[in-house]
Design an enzyme around this catalytic site. Sequence first.
Site, PDB file in Angstrom:
ATOM      1  N   GLU A   3     -62.442  97.113  53.069  1.00 58.07           N
ATOM      2  CA  GLU A   3     -61.145  97.145  52.402  1.00 58.07           C
ATOM      3  C   GLU A   3     -60.616  98.552  52.157  1.00 58.07           C
ATOM      4  O   GLU A   3     -59.413  98.802  52.248  1.00 58.07           O
ATOM      5  CB  GLU A   3     -61.232  96.388  51.066  1.00 58.07           C
ATOM      6  CG  GLU A   3     -61.304  94.883  51.193  1.00 58.07           C
ATOM      7  CD  GLU A   3     -62.684  94.341  51.508  1.00 58.07           C
ATOM      8  OE1 GLU A   3     -62.823  93.126  51.705  1.00 58.07           O
ATOM      9  OE2 GLU A   3     -63.646  95.162  51.556  1.00 58.07           O
TER      10      GLU A   3
ATOM     11  N   HIS B  11     -64.615  85.016  43.348  1.00 55.72           N
ATOM     12  CA  HIS B  11     -63.481  84.479  44.108  1.00 55.72           C
ATOM     13  C   HIS B  11     -62.409  83.890  43.200  1.00 55.72           C
ATOM     14  O   HIS B  11     -61.566  83.123  43.664  1.00 55.72           O
ATOM     15  CB  HIS B  11     -63.948  83.388  45.082  1.00 55.72           C
ATOM     16  CG  HIS B  11     -64.885  83.869  46.145  1.00 55.72           C
ATOM     17  ND1 HIS B  11     -66.217  84.103  45.890  1.00 55.72           N
ATOM     18  CD2 HIS B  11     -64.683  84.172  47.448  1.00 55.72           C
ATOM     19  CE1 HIS B  11     -66.806  84.509  47.014  1.00 55.72           C
ATOM     20  NE2 HIS B  11     -65.894  84.569  47.966  1.00 55.72           N
TER      21      HIS B  11
END
Length: 658
Positions: A397, A464
């Site tokens: 990322e 998540h």
Amino acid sequence: MIFDRKDLADNEVLDLYKKLLKPRLIEEKMLILLRQGKVSKWFSGIGQEAISVGITAALDSDEYILPMHRNLGVFTGRDIPLHRLFSQWQGKKTGFTKGRDRSFHFGTQEFHIIGMISHLGPQMGVADGIALANKLKQNGKVTAVFTGEGATSEGDFHEALNIASVWELPVLFVIENNGYGLSTPTNEQYRCENLADRGVGYGMESHILDGNNILEVYTKIKELKASMAEHPRPVLLEFKTFRMRGHEEASGTKYVPQELMDMWAEKDPIANYKAYLQEIGLLTEALEESLKAEIKAEIDTHWAITQAEPEVIADLNEELSDMYEPFEFELITHSEEKANIRLVDAISESLKQSMERHENLVIMGQDIAEYGGAFKITEGFVDAFGKERVRNTPICESAVVSAANGLSINGYKAIVEMQFADFVSTGFNPIVNLLAKQHYRWNEKSDVVVRMPCGGGTQAGPFHSQTNEAWFTKTPGLKVVYPAFPYDAKGLLNTAINDPNPVVFFEHKQLYRSVYQEVPKDYYTLPFGQASLVKTGAQVTIISFGAGVHWALETLSKHPEISADLIDLRTLQPLDTETIFDSVRKTNKAIILQEDTLFGGVSSDISSLIMEHCFEYLDAPVKRVGSIESAIPFVKALEDQYLPKQRFETDLLALLNY
């Protein structure tokens, strides 16, 4: 030191000496001024000039170079007027950062130089993005990015090399191995014999060069540049050199063995090249004295220009306005033709129509190409727009966000999809230290949207399910958007993509396929900083965003007797305080619902703003409702306890009865 001029003409060989001499003489001047207290700090590149000078001389003037603070030869090699460099170092308004950043922490599109940030590693990913833009343009250009041996231990270095290799990007990764990361010697930094050996692991061509030999540097870069224009690919270059002075002047060199200093002093790039030029008859003592006198006169003239400039006068309006690139919002209205679609469909429509509208828009993310992304939002995009513009990324990322910034620098728009908002933590540094600050630092936009699938309610557990908007609302320079409905999501995402500033765009996963709305089929935009009044009433003001808006609606449906203003903020930065204050002054009570944990969250700031601006109108304390102070759990019973949905009803009724 053995010099091989190959087929270089006399004037080319001599010109390299002039280019070497200039940064050395500037440094010698700066060291004198430093001792006189006229310069506050200095990072010396003495002994390393051949690398900066040789690479810059070999590249075209419109090819981007990303140097560090020991690469003065890059800046002088691009013929930047010296007074502008001096003004930058002295914090004058005519420098490149208006006094906001120091030394070489700046960029300039005029000279195609993109400076570093102190975190070092992200600039490697920025180089990837610039090179990707060049590859998409098919212009045959090369990008060079510098780093030291110390920064090769950073994850960003490895992420950037991997991306460049996988995407076959024309990047020269330049390692200046000068023996020490501040005071830490190389034997305490890595175990491989040569840093160039790391190229093998990335399937990347690599070379080891004598960083003190200007002809070796220059001719090799020229050769590689020509080859990379024909066959785009990354190349890893390790330049063996030495830092003859401290990391910065205050740190000194006492930690370096004297015999090592003596050995490298004999390898001085300028003294050795001077001797070579004298040997082949291209340089006489008279010519050298003439060159030195000319450069010293230029230095003195330009230093006087800088000294005559006034000190920076603080201007509050300018400081605040320069955090963002100016953006003239264009309200694009829609037709009456609508379809009843889900939030996930609205986002997909926005992306598709924006890709059609902006030919320079690139979407990047994990599994977003043929697979269509974890939530199938970009399904079919590869067929429509091709893999050049819809790009699967490795799992890295930080470098991907940095690459998005590089795309922006080189004329593209970029969207980065985080597979889950939780994963942005590994890309946090370039968002808050690079994207957010870039325009403020050197007046360069960062045209990047980071999409953030977020939120709980799906029993996805601690990694998540986070809704982490407060990480970014705290950071000036970012815009933060958080829609609750399909109509808003489509219009606001279109605006986010049009906006040249970095936007963090939150999309609640539980709402993706559970919320439907009539949404215009064609392209339209909605303004930032305007909240939506979902319901109107007189008893209480309810303020929320994302899933919280739907929880509030559900609660109000159970209590039709409650007359409430329900404000959906839609954007958190900029924040529509006018709508909030007008409502609170009418209802005299306020409750703020957020999904995130309470402490340090958005609701805390909104509560403070209400207390500061509406205190005399309040009939009760402002109430905040959020998740409990823990990580978000997996099992439904625990997640239900964590989330504030049920507590909101209790707290709302208590506030009404206060």
